[in-house]
Design a protein around this motif. Sequence first.
Motif, PDB file in Angstrom:
ATOM      1  N   HIS A 108      -6.918  -3.940   1.301  1.00 21.19           N
ATOM      2  CA  HIS A 108      -7.817  -4.839   0.574  1.00 21.19           C
ATOM      3  C   HIS A 108      -7.335  -5.040  -0.857  1.00 21.19           C
ATOM      4  N   GLU A 109      -6.923  -3.952  -1.501  1.00 21.97           N
ATOM      5  CA  GLU A 109      -6.371  -4.063  -2.859  1.00 21.97           C
ATOM      6  C   GLU A 109      -5.096  -4.898  -2.854  1.00 21.97           C
ATOM      7  N   ARG A 110      -4.293  -4.729  -1.823  1.00 17.07           N
ATOM      8  CA  ARG A 110      -3.045  -5.498  -1.717  1.00 17.07           C
ATOM      9  C   ARG A 110      -3.344  -6.994  -1.704  1.00 17.07           C
ATOM     10  N   HIS A 139       4.303  -3.518  -7.029  1.00 18.46           N
ATOM     11  CA  HIS A 139       2.973  -2.975  -7.306  1.00 18.46           C
ATOM     12  C   HIS A 139       2.562  -2.127  -6.102  1.00 18.46           C
ATOM     13  N   ASP A 160      -4.349 -12.590  -6.951  1.00 14.54           N
ATOM     14  CA  ASP A 160      -4.400 -12.679  -8.412  1.00 14.54           C
ATOM     15  C   ASP A 160      -3.065 -13.106  -9.009  1.00 14.54           C
ATOM     16  N   THR A 180      -6.022  -8.636  -2.654  1.00 19.17           N
ATOM     17  CA  THR A 180      -6.611  -9.090  -3.921  1.00 19.17           C
ATOM     18  C   THR A 180      -5.540  -9.235  -4.990  1.00 19.17           C
ATOM     19  N   LYS A 181      -4.650  -8.269  -5.090  1.00 16.64           N
ATOM     20  CA  LYS A 181      -3.580  -8.306  -6.092  1.00 16.64           C
ATOM     21  C   LYS A 181      -2.642  -9.474  -5.824  1.00 16.64           C
ATOM     22  N   PRO A 191       0.830  -1.208   0.000  1.00 18.32           N
ATOM     23  CA  PRO A 191       0.000   0.000   0.000  1.00 18.32           C
ATOM     24  C   PRO A 191       0.869   1.265   0.000  1.00 18.32           C
ATOM     25  N   VAL A 236      -0.372  -0.133  -4.334  1.00 19.08           N
ATOM     26  CA  VAL A 236      -1.832  -0.066  -4.335  1.00 19.08           C
ATOM     27  C   VAL A 236      -2.280   0.936  -3.269  1.00 19.08           C
ATOM     28  N   GLU A 237      -3.560   1.234  -3.251  1.00 17.75           N
ATOM     29  CA  GLU A 237      -4.060   2.239  -2.311  1.00 17.75           C
ATOM     30  C   GLU A 237      -4.441   1.670  -0.944  1.00 17.75           C
ATOM     31  N   THR A 238      -4.971   0.447  -0.895  1.00 19.47           N
ATOM     32  CA  THR A 238      -5.485  -0.082   0.367  1.00 19.47           C
ATOM     33  C   THR A 238      -4.975  -1.491   0.637  1.00 19.47           C
TER      34      THR A 238
END
Length: 191
Positions: free
Chosen positions: A88-90, A82, A96, A92-93, A65, A84-86
């Motif tokens: 949660h995004e971390r 990478h 993936d 998920t990424k 983040p 990310v902003e949050t």
Amino acid sequence: MKAVCVFCGSSVGRDPAYRDAAISAGEALARAGLSLVYGGGKVGLMGAIADAVLAAGGRAIGVIPRALVEREVAHAGLSELHVVETMHERKTKMADLSDGFIALPGGAGTLEEFFEQWTWAQLGIHGKPCGLLNVKDYFQPLIATIEKAVVEGFVAKRYADMLVVASDVDAILKRFAAYVPPARKWEAPKA
């Protein structure tokens, strides 16, 4: 399998065995031709495993983040980073980018991230293996709690059995290669 996500501590712990295990795990991933996906930090076991992968000629992919980059804990020498902003995004990424998940010793963040992936596997959101690198029996109390949850009817045995637990990362990777996910939660097992 191309990449394994490793959740682990942002500190090295009190016993040098934890850092040694992170280094060995990083070397094993590189030797197996697997990329490391992890939280992107340069500190603690996170930094140790990333440095070991890179030193062994492997790929280390970080997901972090922006708030942690700004605190200067991001690893500057990764194959990919990478931002990310949050959180949660971390997560998920990281999911993936990964074909399996291993937890090394760590604290609340390590456990939370690992349990989310194990839960997603139970629900059939993904069919990826989840393992615990049980350094110095670090996860024995957690394993006992999971066993108690099975006995008390809160976790189906097939979901407890899906966790790969070993003190050697090569043993985990071998089991990952042969992994077949169980039936999803609320879906009858196929005979």
